[in-house]
Design a protein around this motif. Structure first.
Motif, short mmCIF file in Angstrom:
data_model
loop_
_atom_site.label_atom_id
_atom_site.label_comp_id
_atom_site.label_asym_id
_atom_site.label_seq_id
_atom_site.Cartn_x
_atom_site.Cartn_y
_atom_site.Cartn_z
N VAL A 1 0.97 -1.06 0.05
CA VAL A 1 -0.26 -0.17 0.02
C VAL A 1 0.90 1.53 0.24
O VAL A 1 1.51 1.70 0.96
N PRO A 2 1.13 1.80 -1.44
CA PRO A 2 1.98 3.12 -1.54
C PRO A 2 1.63 4.07 -0.96
O PRO A 2 0.54 4.16 -1.07
N LEU A 3 2.22 5.19 -0.21
CA LEU A 3 2.24 6.64 0.10
C LEU A 3 1.34 7.21 -0.72
O LEU A 3 1.08 8.48 -0.85
N SER A 4 1.68 7.21 -2.40
CA SER A 4 1.56 8.17 -3.41
C SER A 4 0.59 7.13 -4.21
O SER A 4 1.56 6.26 -4.38
N LYS A 5 0.59 8.20 -5.52
CA LYS A 5 0.50 7.72 -6.53
C LYS A 5 1.69 7.22 -7.93
O LYS A 5 1.93 6.20 -8.32
N GLN A 6 3.31 8.24 -7.31
CA GLN A 6 4.04 7.86 -8.14
C GLN A 6 4.76 7.01 -7.35
O GLN A 6 5.60 5.53 -8.65
N LEU A 7 4.67 6.25 -5.75
CA LEU A 7 5.50 5.11 -5.67
C LEU A 7 4.61 4.14 -6.02
O LEU A 7 5.04 3.00 -5.76
N LEU A 8 3.33 4.09 -5.73
CA LEU A 8 2.46 3.17 -6.81
C LEU A 8 2.74 2.93 -8.40
O LEU A 8 3.32 1.35 -8.42
N ALA A 9 3.11 3.56 -8.72
CA ALA A 9 3.56 3.20 -9.99
C ALA A 9 5.34 2.43 -10.02
O ALA A 9 5.56 1.74 -10.55
N ASP A 10 5.97 3.47 -8.89
CA ASP A 10 7.37 2.12 -8.93
C ASP A 10 7.34 0.72 -8.48
O ASP A 10 7.92 -0.18 -8.35
N VAL A 11 6.74 0.92 -7.12
CA VAL A 11 6.33 -0.66 -7.39
C VAL A 11 6.11 -1.30 -7.76
O VAL A 11 6.53 -2.70 -7.56
N LYS A 12 4.95 -1.07 -9.09
CA LYS A 12 5.07 -1.94 -10.02
C LYS A 12 6.11 -2.48 -11.20
O LYS A 12 5.87 -3.92 -11.09
N LYS A 13 7.38 -1.64 -10.64
CA LYS A 13 8.30 -1.84 -11.63
C LYS A 13 8.93 -3.22 -11.03
O LYS A 13 9.72 -3.96 -11.83
N PHE A 14 8.80 -3.46 -9.68
CA PHE A 14 9.08 -4.49 -9.16
C PHE A 14 8.61 -5.93 -9.28
O PHE A 14 8.00 -7.12 -7.83
N ASN A 15 7.25 -6.10 -10.09
CA ASN A 15 6.49 -7.27 -10.04
C ASN A 15 5.66 -7.63 -8.74
O ASN A 15 5.31 -8.71 -9.18
N VAL A 16 5.76 -6.52 -8.18
CA VAL A 16 4.46 -6.90 -7.59
C VAL A 16 2.79 -7.10 -8.35
O VAL A 16 2.37 -6.03 -9.06
N ALA A 17 2.50 -8.12 -7.30
CA ALA A 17 0.73 -8.79 -8.58
C ALA A 17 0.18 -7.63 -8.55
O ALA A 17 0.02 -7.07 -6.84
N GLU A 18 -0.81 -8.03 -9.17
CA GLU A 18 -2.05 -6.66 -8.65
C GLU A 18 -2.88 -6.59 -8.23
O GLU A 18 -3.67 -5.31 -7.54
N HIS A 19 -3.31 -8.08 -7.79
CA HIS A 19 -4.76 -7.85 -6.87
C HIS A 19 -3.35 -7.48 -5.16
O HIS A 19 -4.13 -7.50 -4.10
N LYS A 20 -2.22 -7.57 -5.58
CA LYS A 20 -1.72 -6.91 -3.99
C LYS A 20 -1.97 -6.06 -3.72
O LYS A 20 -1.13 -5.26 -2.74
#
Length: 370
Positions: free
Chosen positions: A141-160
């Motif tokens: 659960v990232p704190l910002s939309k940019q962090l959310l975009a950054d997290v996706k680069k680490f292949n975290v499953a979308e449902h998580k």
């Protein structure tokens, strides 16, 4: 519902204050507890002192900077205290927390507070390992939309993935803001920064801009509140500047909000941010803001509406923005009022806690019903 907040704390910065704000605003049917790793230099943490009125605190002893033996200790703590969910904050706590949660059989929620663009290879590898650990959490659960975009680069499953916008305890800021008094005429204008003194905060840029401005005018002073690994070299660098006598490093202060209240301008030159808590507090305190225009900061400040944003590393424009805010006080005050209104509406800790409670409740219901 029992939630364990877990952090490998080294001081009392944005993440620590965030944990306090979240726990303080949780509903009465939630029991919040805190676990911190016990390492050299962390025996007397401010976070632990301030958390005690909220809930039980625990120490997890560590042998050295990183100790996988802490996983077993943390899993035992979870079981002994009937914890329902562990909520982790920071690379080290994410690694240990995810592993302990698996061992104890409970869900783990990871909240990234920001990513460090470190130059040190060992630290970069450690950060990489922490980011990989996120993939094995139940929710990220990232704190910002940019962090959310950054997290996706680490292949975290979308449902998580879940997004809950950052929040800050504005009640304590407001209690201090209303005590502000007019300054004596001819007093120096205070340019200030609050935060951790680490590489991504790019504090040298603040010092350089201040020194260039000081050569033109001596009615200003620069105040730094906070501590961190870069503080000694920043102080040494400040000693080489013409403006050295107008620069103060105050370190960690219990009266930081009172100090912030008396700033004439809040400045940030970070190269990487989540949504900085210190900036939210500055907005809520109605302090005019000048900052570099980067992701995260742009979620709080809109250029020429609630502050002035300068393209990253454009030091010439940064200095002009500082002069504008210092000299056009009516304009600066209007921007500051707009920033306060925006933060009050969108970034309250209560709204954030309500959304986390809904997430935790859903996770526990899903776990109970298989």
């Amino acid at each position: 519902m029992k939630i364990l907040q877990f952090i490998c704390s080294t001081g009392f910065y944005g993440a620590e204050r965030w944990v306090l704000a979240l726990s303080k605003h949780m509903p009465s049917n939630v029991t919040s507890e805190l676990a911190v790793t016990l390492e050299p230099g962390t025996e007397d943490l401010e976070l632990v002192k301030q958390f005690k009125p909220i809930g039980k605190t625990h120490h997890v002893p560590m042998h050295g900077r990183f100790d996988l033996g802490a996983v077993k200790k943390l899993a035992t703590l979870i079981k002994d205290n009937n914890i329902d969910i562990i909520h982790t904050h920071g690379y080290k706590s994410d690694i240990l927390g995810v592993m302990a949660a698996k061992k104890a059989g409970i869900p783990c929620v990871v909240t990234p507070h920001g990513f460090e663009n470190a130059a040190d290879l060992k630290l970069r590898l450690f950060i990489w390992a922490g980011c990989q650990a996120m993939r094995f959490a139940d929710k990220v659960v990232p704190l910002s939309k940019q962090l959310l975009a950054d997290v996706k680069k680490f292949n975290v499953a979308e449902h998580k993935l879940a997004y809950i916008q950052n929040g800050v305890d504005l009640s304590e800021v407001e209690a201090v803001r209303v005590t502000k008094k007019p300054k004596p005429e001819n007093s120096k204008k205070v340019i200030g920064f609050v935060g951790q003194m680490i590489s991504r905060k790019n504090i040298t840029a603040i010092l350089d801009c201040f020194d260039a401005l000081y050569k033109k005018r001596q009615d200003i002073q620069l105040v730094f509140l906070g501590d961190g690994e870069d503080r000694p070299k920043l102080e040494s660098y400040a000693d080489t500047l013409d403006s050295e006598h107008a620069i103060s490093f105050l370190g960690f202060r219990n009266d930081r909000l009172e100090q912030l209240r008396d700033f004439d301008m809040f400045v940030m030159t970070s190269t990487l941010e989540g949504i900085p808590r210190c900036l939210m507090e500055a907005c809520a305190m109605e302090i005019p803001v000048s900052a570099y225009d980067i992701a995260g900061i742009d979620q709080l400040i809109t250029h020429k509406e609630s502050g002035l944003l300068t393209p990253l590393h454009n030091t010439e424009q940064l200095q002009k923005d500082w002069e504008t805010l210092l000299d056009d006080t009516d304009y600066a005050q209007q921007l500051a009022q707009n920033a306060r209104n925006f933060v009050q509406e969108h970034f309250s800790a209560q709204r954030m806690a309500d959304e986390y409670y809904a997430l935790f409740s859903t996770m526990l219901n899903e776990k109970r019903h298989g």
